[in-house]
Design a protein around this motif. Structure first.
Motif, PDB file in Angstrom:
ATOM      1  N   ARG B 102       0.848  -1.201   0.000  1.00 33.18           N
ATOM      2  CA  ARG B 102       0.000   0.000   0.000  1.00 33.18           C
ATOM      3  C   ARG B 102       0.883   1.251   0.000  1.00 33.18           C
ATOM      4  NH1 ARG B 102      -3.049  -1.196   4.325  1.00 33.18           N
ATOM      5  NH2 ARG B 102      -4.639  -2.301   3.153  1.00 33.18           N
ATOM      6  N   ALA B 105       2.573   1.605  -3.376  1.00 34.16           N
ATOM      7  CA  ALA B 105       1.627   2.071  -4.391  1.00 34.16           C
ATOM      8  C   ALA B 105       1.454   3.580  -4.276  1.00 34.16           C
ATOM      9  CB  ALA B 105       0.287   1.355  -4.224  1.00 34.16           C
ATOM     10  N   ALA B 106       1.413   4.057  -3.057  1.00 35.75           N
ATOM     11  CA  ALA B 106       1.282   5.505  -2.871  1.00 35.75           C
ATOM     12  C   ALA B 106       2.511   6.220  -3.431  1.00 35.75           C
ATOM     13  CB  ALA B 106       1.118   5.818  -1.387  1.00 35.75           C
ATOM     14  N   ALA B 108       4.398   5.091  -5.812  1.00 39.41           N
ATOM     15  CA  ALA B 108       4.363   4.966  -7.267  1.00 39.41           C
ATOM     16  C   ALA B 108       3.426   6.020  -7.850  1.00 39.41           C
ATOM     17  CB  ALA B 108       3.922   3.562  -7.673  1.00 39.41           C
ATOM     18  N   ARG B 109       2.326   6.291  -7.179  1.00 37.72           N
ATOM     19  CA  ARG B 109       1.413   7.323  -7.693  1.00 37.72           C
ATOM     20  C   ARG B 109       2.133   8.673  -7.715  1.00 37.72           C
ATOM     21  NH1 ARG B 109      -2.299   5.195  -4.090  1.00 37.72           N
ATOM     22  NH2 ARG B 109      -3.307   3.417  -5.086  1.00 37.72           N
ATOM     23  N   ALA B 110       2.931   8.913  -6.686  1.00 40.71           N
ATOM     24  CA  ALA B 110       3.639  10.193  -6.617  1.00 40.71           C
ATOM     25  C   ALA B 110       4.730  10.290  -7.679  1.00 40.71           C
ATOM     26  CB  ALA B 110       4.241  10.380  -5.232  1.00 40.71           C
ATOM     27  N   GLU B 111       5.420   9.187  -7.932  1.00 42.80           N
ATOM     28  CA  GLU B 111       6.536   9.221  -8.874  1.00 42.80           C
ATOM     29  C   GLU B 111       6.094   9.031 -10.319  1.00 42.80           C
ATOM     30  OE1 GLU B 111       9.771   9.747  -8.513  1.00 42.80           O
ATOM     31  OE2 GLU B 111       9.914   9.898  -6.342  1.00 42.80           O
ATOM     32  N   ALA B 112       4.948   8.397 -10.513  1.00 36.28           N
ATOM     33  CA  ALA B 112       4.403   8.122 -11.848  1.00 36.28           C
ATOM     34  C   ALA B 112       5.428   7.504 -12.796  1.00 36.28           C
ATOM     35  CB  ALA B 112       3.835   9.398 -12.451  1.00 36.28           C
ATOM     36  N   THR B 134       1.212  -4.550  -4.808  1.00 38.32           N
ATOM     37  CA  THR B 134       1.368  -3.153  -5.219  1.00 38.32           C
ATOM     38  C   THR B 134       0.604  -2.913  -6.520  1.00 38.32           C
ATOM     39  OG1 THR B 134       3.562  -3.211  -4.224  1.00 38.32           O
ATOM     40  CG2 THR B 134       3.067  -1.335  -5.635  1.00 38.32           C
ATOM     41  N   LEU B 138      -2.501  -0.367  -7.313  1.00 35.86           N
ATOM     42  CA  LEU B 138      -2.399   0.616  -8.392  1.00 35.86           C
ATOM     43  C   LEU B 138      -3.394   0.336  -9.508  1.00 35.86           C
ATOM     44  CD1 LEU B 138       1.500   0.820  -8.676  1.00 35.86           C
ATOM     45  CD2 LEU B 138      -0.009   2.694  -7.985  1.00 35.86           C
ATOM     46  N   TRP B 140      -2.598  -1.679 -11.934  1.00 30.18           N
ATOM     47  CA  TRP B 140      -1.776  -1.740 -13.147  1.00 30.18           C
ATOM     48  C   TRP B 140      -1.633  -3.186 -13.614  1.00 30.18           C
ATOM     49  CZ3 TRP B 140       3.134   1.730 -12.013  1.00 30.18           C
ATOM     50  CH2 TRP B 140       2.739   3.081 -11.902  1.00 30.18           C
TER      51      TRP B 140
END
Ligand code: SF4
Ligand code: SF4
Lengths: 706, 265
Positions: B102, B105-106, B108-112, B134, B138, B140
């Motif tokens: 979790r 994933a957060a 990853a959302r920030a880094e894109a 993860t 996401l 994905w």
């Protein structure tokens, strides 16, 4: 002019002025060509990195001159070639000095100051000396021709183990041609000098000052008699003298002009190389200078000027090629060819007016002139090459510098990479926990002091193999029992000790070496002791020679020296002489690196063993193959290993019972080789420590002694 | 283009060790910490993609853990990561793989990133769930146990092979951004020289907290985990006995053992 002043060297007599002028023009042109060539060479060296030289200039100069004059380095392991070289060297040098002093008087002292010394008795003695020098020169040259043409020692074969037939630089026939051209050129210069002298005598036979003193040039006089015998008269002699004078003069001038462009330059580069020699070149490697952005050598210009000079000093004598254990077992490495390859590379890139683009300076690879990875990783850093090179070429630092670059790029065997990572993580190459470093002491019937907690007389630096390898642990325990028996107050560093780093440094992982050396110097600094002893020659070398650069200066000795002293002091006594027929393998790092040749031999004698030397012993000892980090790189399957080659050498000794070693890695390597060569049961491999134990009364129930 | 490489600092046991007082883990004094072996391979895979295209790729190594984890991140920087991000908050202590997923994933959302690599599993816990969980958070596409990977930076899809049971290979095409868990042997991880590790020590390690990632304490740590370690222990040794003697003697002893263990004395 007195009679005595008339007795002198006939120079330009009967030459038209124009010819004399022409000769001077040509002479100056030859000197100019020589000077330009020297300039190009010096410019090449100056394109290298700066080098720090240890020791003063004058002692180095003195050492160099002594070696040039006594030819000691040229003679080693090849007295015939050394002797012939001595004849050529002294012959050539005397003739050169003779010619030079004539020029000195004729062109400088006499015209400028009216000083003349080339006449009378001085001249006669000199002409006798020069005549004999010519004989020496020619004799030496003829032997060298016989050697190259008929004797053909394998070390003069230019075929490379790191290239395959068909590669453009496989056996380099141009080298052979150059060798022969050099010999012939000198021979022709020498021979025509004599005929010229004879022709001059025949021509001037009517002049008493010339003819009556002719036997001061015995060879010339004999030849003159022969020429007269075949009917040559004064007029014919004059014509012959005129023609030969030019012929002899022109090739001599051509020779001078060619010096900087051909192998003849070794005359100078070898002297330079000897002068900048580092007596600890392999024992104490240089750190990476702070100023250097990337470690090691990637481009040819990353070598120091001294190393570039080393490359040019190589005379292709092949002694390092012959001594190299990697080459002997068919690995793609010959120290000679690493040097020659790089020399060709430097020649191709650094001799032009402008420096080629950076991309063209990369010395790593498989193209002509480049050095391949496999070649570099084949090296055992055993120092056999450095030790035997007559002109002080220092291969080991060159190879390690190249490896540093490979390490930085991660271009190495995955197992080696893994071991290095393990050493970083655990401080030892076995991947054991630090805490277990002293675990071998638990089997002893007495405690071993922790030198960090209480002061000791002798600090024992145990080393990785002796600490962790099960077979070596037995030896380690035995040594502890011997120390205890002799009443030595000793202790160890337990988990404070790390891998000494000798081999890590020789792999080229300088950063890791620094970490290890710093850690050990700190651990040693936390202990109180009078001196250090170790059973491991690798640790011994780096602590002795390299730790001082890291602020660690300790009196250190190998265990063989300590035991010998304990026997001498009567603290250990042989009660059961062994009477074995033994041979002894000199460990590279004890023998060649640190001249510890005597102590192990004296111990063996004390124990009552009969020592039979192998052919390759002492400074010529043949590496077991474990050095330079090769113990962490698997040897290619199928091929012979250096240790096997060595065991076979020992197996040829009739009635051999014990193959004695004094290094933990040797014990591992040779016990393995004994099995794989099928010699198990014929003789045994033993640490000298084990032999000592056998010769002593088994007083205490040494739990250690298996 | 950006590749996020999730790494973990794993623990290896020393030969002799003791448990923590609460009995739920080994005492930290007896652990040797290192970068998870699988992560070495996933980082190398990212570096290879970067090298193959000449460098227009940013590699970000990310790890969840206390400051001691910096050492593992430094190793990543030494081996070719461009940036290193450590996510930590005391509230994250005790997170299980799902809670860690979790958090990742957060991040990853920030880094894109275009790709997120994780190791198949960690060598100490071996749950093998973090990477795929993860991807779940996401939403994905994902693939596990990837043993071969072909991707041109900028392309919308990548081609990969995964190992299946019985030596079978599964070749598939995957849309990016995607999450892949990388298997050992996909490449040969490079050696990070001590010099490069020392140089990496000078590079900054970016720190992210709960707030930075818009997470709340209830989503992480023991509170956000669905599993909780009750105890860790060394099981009692099983017994083994070599039965010797003639066939008859062996049969007799065997029968006795069966009788003993079934209680039919
Ligand atoms: S150090 Fe030893 S192995 Fe290396 S090149 Fe020299 S002789 Fe060969
Ligand atoms: S490096 Fe030295 S020993 Fe080797 S071939 Fe050249 S001169 Fe001879």
């Amino acid at each position: 002019m007195s009679r005595s002043e008339a007795v002198t060297r006939i120079l330009f007599e009967a030459f038209p002025a124009a010819e004399v002028r022409l000769f001077y023009v040509l002479g100056l042109a030859a000197c100019a060509a020589f000077a330009y060539g020297v300039y190009v060479q010096v410019r090449k060296y100056r394109r290298g990195a700066p080098a720090a030289l240890a020791g003063g200039m004058w002692p180095r100069l003195g050492w160099m001159i002594a070696r040039v004059l006594d030819h000691r380095t040229v003679e080693r392991r090849d007295p015939a070639a050394g002797g012939a070289h001595r004849l050529i060297f002294y012959g050539f040098t005397l003739l050169f000095i003779g010619t030079a002093t004539i020029t000195l008087q004729y062109d400088i002292l006499e015209p400028l100051f009216g000083v003349r010394f080339w006449y009378g008795r001085f001249y006669l003695v000199f002409s006798l000396v020069l005549d004999l020098a010519g004989v020496a020169l020619i004799a030496g040259l003829l032997y060298m021709m016989v050697r190259r043409g008929w004797l053909k020692p394998p070390k003069l074969d230019y075929a490379r183990p790191d290239r395959s037939p068909g590669d453009p630089d496989f056996d380099r026939p141009q080298y052979r041609r150059e060798d022969w051209a050099f010999l012939w050129l000198l021979l022709i210069i020498g021979a025509t000098g004599y005929v010229l002298e004879a022709a001059r005598l025949v021509w001037l036979q009517g002049r008493a000052d010339v003819w009556d003193t002719r036997w001061w040039s015995p060879v010339g006089a004999l030849l003159a008699a022969a020429l007269r015998g075949v009917g040559l008269g004064p007029a014919g002699g004059g014509a012959l003298r005129h023609g030969l004078w030019w012929f002899h003069g022109l090739i001599a001038l051509g020779f001078i002009a060619l010096i900087p462009y051909t192998k003849v330059k070794h005359v100078f580069t070898a002297m330079g190389s000897l002068m900048v020699r580092d007596p600890l070149a392999a024992q104490r490697l240089a750190p990476i200078p702070e100023s250097q952005a990337a470690p090691g050598v990637a481009a040819i210009t990353d070598f120091t000027w001294k190393q570039l000079l080393n490359l040019d000093a190589c005379t292709r004598c092949g002694r390092c090629h012959e001594a190299c254990p990697a080459r002997a077992v068919g690995a793609p490495l010959s120290p000679r060819d690493v040097i020659l390859s790089l020399r060709e590379f430097a020649h191709a890139t650094l001799e032009s007016g402008t420096l080629p683009a950076a991309a063209e300076l990369n010395v790593h690879g498989k193209s002509p002139g480049q050095v391949a990875q496999e070649t570099l990783w084949s090296c055992r850093t055993c120092m056999a090459c450095v030790e035997i090179c007559p002109v002080a070429v220092e291969h080991v630092p060159i190879i390690v510098q190249l490896r540093r670059k490979l390490v930085e790029d991660g271009a190495m065997d995955p197992l080696l990479a893994k071991t290095l990572a393990t050493i970083h993580k655990t401080g030892n190459s076995f991947g054991e926990s630090r805490r277990r470093r002293g675990a071998w002491t638990k089997a002893l019937p007495f405690p071993v002091k922790d030198a960090r907690r209480e002061p000791v007389d002798v600090l024992w630096f145990v080393g990785d193999y002796a600490s962790f390898d099960p077979r070596n642990q037995k030896v380690t325990q035995t040594f502890a029992a011997l120390l205890a028996e002799a009443g030595v107050d000793f202790g160890i560093l337990y988990d404070g000790e790390s891998n000494a780093g000798n081999d890590v440094r020789r792999v080229g992982e300088e950063g890791l070496y620094e970490v290890l050396a710093d850690a050990n110097v700190a651990a040693l600094g936390s202990a109180t002791f009078n001196r250090v002893v170790t059973t491991d020659p690798h640790s011994y070398n780096t602590i002795r020679n390299e730790y001082p650069d890291f602020g660690g200066r300790y009196p250190i000795e190998h265990y063989t020296t300590l035991l010998e002293r304990l026997f001498a002091a009567g603290r250990l006594k042989v009660t059961q002489p062994l009477r074995y027929r033994v041979t002894f393998h000199d460990p590279c790092h004890l023998g060649r690196f640190n001249q510890g040749y005597e102590a192990p031999r004296q111990l063996l004698a004390l124990l009552g063993c009969e020592l039979v030397e192998m052919g390759r012993c002492r400074s010529n000892s043949f590496c077991c193959g474990a050095g330079g980090g090769r113990i962490w790189i698997p040897d290619p399957a199928g091929g012979e290993k250096p240790a096997q080659n060595r065991i076979k050498e020992a197996a040829a000794i009739p009635g051999l019972q014990v193959y004695a070693v004094s290094c933990p890695k040797d014990l591992t390597m040779f016990e393995d080789a004994l099995k794989t060569t099928g010699n198990e049961g014929k003789f045994v491999v033993r640490e000298i420590i084990e032999l000592v134990r056998e010769a002593l009364p088994l007083a205490a129930p040494a739990g250690a002694h298996a | 283009m950006k590749i996020l490489v999730a790494v973990k600092q794993v623990a290896a046991l020393e030969e002799d060790f003791e448990f923590r007082a609460d009995g739920r883990d080994v005492d930290g004094d007896f652990l040797v910490m290192d970068l998870n072996e699988w992560d070495d391979y996933s980082l190398e895979e990212a570096v290879k993609i970067k090298e193959a295209c000449g460098g227009a790729v940013e590699i970000v190594a990310v790890s969840v853990g206390p400051p001691t984890v910096d050492e593992a991140l430094r190793k990543c920087l030494a081996k070719g990561a461009d940036r290193a991000v450590r996510i930590w908050d005391e509230a994250m202590r005790g997170s299980d793989s799902i809670a860690v997923a979790r958090i990742l994933a957060a991040a990853a959302r920030a880094e894109a990133p275009d790709l997120l690599f994780a190791g198949v599993q960690s060598s100490d816990q071996a749950v093998a769930a973090t990477g795929i969980a993860t991807a779940g958070f996401l939403g994905w596409p994902h693939a596990a146990v990837v043993s071969q990977f072909t991707y041109t930076p900028g392309a919308a899809t990548a081609v990969l092979r995964r190992e299946l049971e019985g030596g079978l290979l599964h070749e598939l095409e995957i849309r990016t951004p995607a999450v892949l868990t990388i298997q050992l042997g996909i490449n040969t991880p490079r050696y990070a020289s001590l010099r490069s590790i020392k140089q990496a020590a000078a590079k900054p390690i970016e720190l992210r907290t709960l707030a930075d990632l818009s997470l709340n304490a209830a989503e992480v740590g023991e509170a956000g985990s669905s599993a909780r370690v009750r105890r860790m222990y060394v099981p009692d040794k099983g017994r083994a006995e070599l039965i010797e003697g003639s066939a008859a003697e062996q049969a007799k002893r065997l029968a006795a053992i069966i009788r003993e263990s079934t209680g039919a004395a």
